[in-house]
Design a protein around this motif. Structure first.
Motif, PDB file in Angstrom:
ATOM      1  N   GLY A 196      18.618  20.802  24.796  1.00 54.03           N
ATOM      2  CA  GLY A 196      17.640  20.222  25.703  1.00 54.03           C
ATOM      3  C   GLY A 196      18.114  18.903  26.284  1.00 54.03           C
ATOM      4  O   GLY A 196      19.316  18.594  26.293  1.00 54.03           O
ATOM      5  N   TYR A 197      17.153  18.113  26.739  1.00 52.33           N
ATOM      6  CA  TYR A 197      17.475  16.849  27.382  1.00 52.33           C
ATOM      7  C   TYR A 197      16.980  15.689  26.512  1.00 52.33           C
ATOM      8  O   TYR A 197      17.017  15.771  25.308  1.00 52.33           O
ATOM      9  CB  TYR A 197      16.902  16.850  28.797  1.00 52.33           C
ATOM     10  N   GLU A 198      16.494  14.612  27.126  1.00 50.34           N
ATOM     11  CA  GLU A 198      16.247  13.386  26.345  1.00 50.34           C
ATOM     12  C   GLU A 198      14.901  13.365  25.639  1.00 50.34           C
ATOM     13  O   GLU A 198      14.640  12.462  24.852  1.00 50.34           O
ATOM     14  CB  GLU A 198      16.387  12.150  27.248  1.00 50.34           C
ATOM     15  N   GLU A 199      14.045  14.347  25.874  1.00 55.60           N
ATOM     16  CA  GLU A 199      12.716  14.341  25.272  1.00 55.60           C
ATOM     17  C   GLU A 199      12.578  15.440  24.226  1.00 55.60           C
ATOM     18  O   GLU A 199      13.225  16.482  24.313  1.00 55.60           O
ATOM     19  CB  GLU A 199      11.648  14.542  26.351  1.00 55.60           C
ATOM     20  N   ILE A 200      11.726  15.179  23.221  1.00 53.73           N
ATOM     21  CA  ILE A 200      11.356  16.225  22.267  1.00 53.73           C
ATOM     22  C   ILE A 200      10.371  17.165  22.967  1.00 53.73           C
ATOM     23  O   ILE A 200       9.379  16.713  23.543  1.00 53.73           O
ATOM     24  CB  ILE A 200      10.716  15.615  21.014  1.00 53.73           C
ATOM     25  N   VAL A 201      10.663  18.464  22.948  1.00 54.64           N
ATOM     26  CA  VAL A 201       9.795  19.434  23.623  1.00 54.64           C
ATOM     27  C   VAL A 201       9.483  20.588  22.675  1.00 54.64           C
ATOM     28  O   VAL A 201      10.313  20.954  21.837  1.00 54.64           O
ATOM     29  CB  VAL A 201      10.438  19.973  24.916  1.00 54.64           C
ATOM     30  N   THR A 224      10.870  28.589  28.794  1.00 49.33           N
ATOM     31  CA  THR A 224      10.679  29.807  29.587  1.00 49.33           C
ATOM     32  C   THR A 224      12.010  30.237  30.198  1.00 49.33           C
ATOM     33  O   THR A 224      13.025  29.549  30.053  1.00 49.33           O
ATOM     34  CB  THR A 224       9.649  29.595  30.703  1.00 49.33           C
ATOM     35  N   THR A 225      11.988  31.354  30.884  1.00 47.43           N
ATOM     36  CA  THR A 225      13.198  31.851  31.546  1.00 47.43           C
ATOM     37  C   THR A 225      12.900  32.257  32.976  1.00 47.43           C
ATOM     38  O   THR A 225      11.748  32.496  33.353  1.00 47.43           O
ATOM     39  CB  THR A 225      13.778  33.071  30.806  1.00 47.43           C
ATOM     40  N   THR A 226      13.951  32.307  33.758  1.00 47.04           N
ATOM     41  CA  THR A 226      13.899  32.862  35.109  1.00 47.04           C
ATOM     42  C   THR A 226      14.964  33.959  35.204  1.00 47.04           C
ATOM     43  O   THR A 226      16.137  33.674  34.997  1.00 47.04           O
ATOM     44  CB  THR A 226      14.197  31.778  36.161  1.00 47.04           C
ATOM     45  N   PRO A 227      14.583  35.222  35.453  1.00 47.90           N
ATOM     46  CA  PRO A 227      13.214  35.728  35.588  1.00 47.90           C
ATOM     47  C   PRO A 227      12.442  35.608  34.276  1.00 47.90           C
ATOM     48  O   PRO A 227      13.041  35.460  33.206  1.00 47.90           O
ATOM     49  CB  PRO A 227      13.427  37.193  35.989  1.00 47.90           C
ATOM     50  N   ILE A 277      17.488  29.465  31.513  1.00 52.09           N
ATOM     51  CA  ILE A 277      16.571  28.908  30.520  1.00 52.09           C
ATOM     52  C   ILE A 277      15.970  27.646  31.094  1.00 52.09           C
ATOM     53  O   ILE A 277      16.693  26.762  31.569  1.00 52.09           O
ATOM     54  CB  ILE A 277      17.305  28.598  29.202  1.00 52.09           C
ATOM     55  N   ASN A 278      14.648  27.541  31.065  1.00 48.23           N
ATOM     56  CA  ASN A 278      13.941  26.378  31.590  1.00 48.23           C
ATOM     57  C   ASN A 278      13.355  25.568  30.445  1.00 48.23           C
ATOM     58  O   ASN A 278      12.565  26.084  29.653  1.00 48.23           O
ATOM     59  CB  ASN A 278      12.810  26.805  32.538  1.00 48.23           C
ATOM     60  N   ILE A 279      13.756  24.297  30.351  1.00 46.05           N
ATOM     61  CA  ILE A 279      13.251  23.432  29.285  1.00 46.05           C
ATOM     62  C   ILE A 279      11.951  22.797  29.786  1.00 46.05           C
ATOM     63  O   ILE A 279      11.988  21.980  30.696  1.00 46.05           O
ATOM     64  CB  ILE A 279      14.267  22.339  28.914  1.00 46.05           C
TER      65      ILE A 279
END
Length: 208
Positions: free
Chosen positions: A155-160, A166-169, A206-208
């Protein structure tokens, strides 16, 4: 979401302001104006600016032996693995995984990807110690390209929450997201600097 201003009253003063509360590094934001269906629409000039932080502080615990890691941003100079993990085991490579092809040694790390990294002893990495005191550069939260099958990502800089990934599609996630700390586990949250496994039923993003 849900911001409302009375445009008629605002125009008496010739201007009004709209603020974005949760800046998520998307490339586009939208303001919706209701009631402008008349043929002779008013003229509107938009002036925008962004003022805020561009770096973040990070503390990351790594274990002796193999760890699944990622880089949640960028160091000021170089993304070389020796800059990210200077106390890693020098006898072992850092590996990325490509579904269907296996493991490949890397020299530089890319945000959004996950890696196997063998460390020489337990250690806590901190900005101001192993990493520059000015912090790690915040980057765009771009979707992560992924293959059908198992993917190693970060991921990036935040806890999620993992439930928000989610994903696309849509609907490609074929089971739990797994973390690793001496063994595999199913995390509730994704934490910056750690890497995670996910199995997709098809290629996508993959969408964070």
């Amino acid at each position: 979401n849900g911001a409302v201003t009375n445009l008629q009253n605002a125009l008496v003063q010739d201007w009004f302001a709209v603020g974005i509360l949760d800046f998520d590094f998307s490339s586009s934001y939208y303001v919706k104006f209701q009631g402008w269906a008349e043929a002779n629409k008013p003229f509107l000039r938009v002036i925008y600016s962004y003022v805020g932080v561009t770096t973040f502080q990070l503390s990351l615990d790594v274990d002796n032996g193999w760890n699944v890691v990622s880089i949640p941003g960028q160091l000021p100079v170089s993304q070389h693995i020796d800059n990210w993990w200077p106390y890693r085991d020098p006898t072992a490579s850092v590996y990325r995984y490509v579904s269907g092809s296996g493991y490949f040694a890397i020299a530089s790390a890319i945000p959004g990807k996950g890696y196997w990294m063998k460390h020489a002893g337990d250690r806590t990495y901190n900005t101001g110690d192993e990493w520059p005191a000015e912090g790690i550069k915040i980057i765009l939260h771009n979707p992560i390209n992924a293959e059908s099958g198992w993917n190693l990502f970060g991921g990036y800089e935040e806890i999620v929450p993992t439930a928000g990934v989610t994903t696309t599609p849509p609907g490609l996630i074929g089971g739990p997201i797994y973390g690793y700390s001496g063994g595999y586990f199913v995390p509730v949250n994704m934490e910056p600097g750690h890497g995670y496994w996910v199995k997709l039923t098809g290629a996508g993003q993959i969408n964070i």
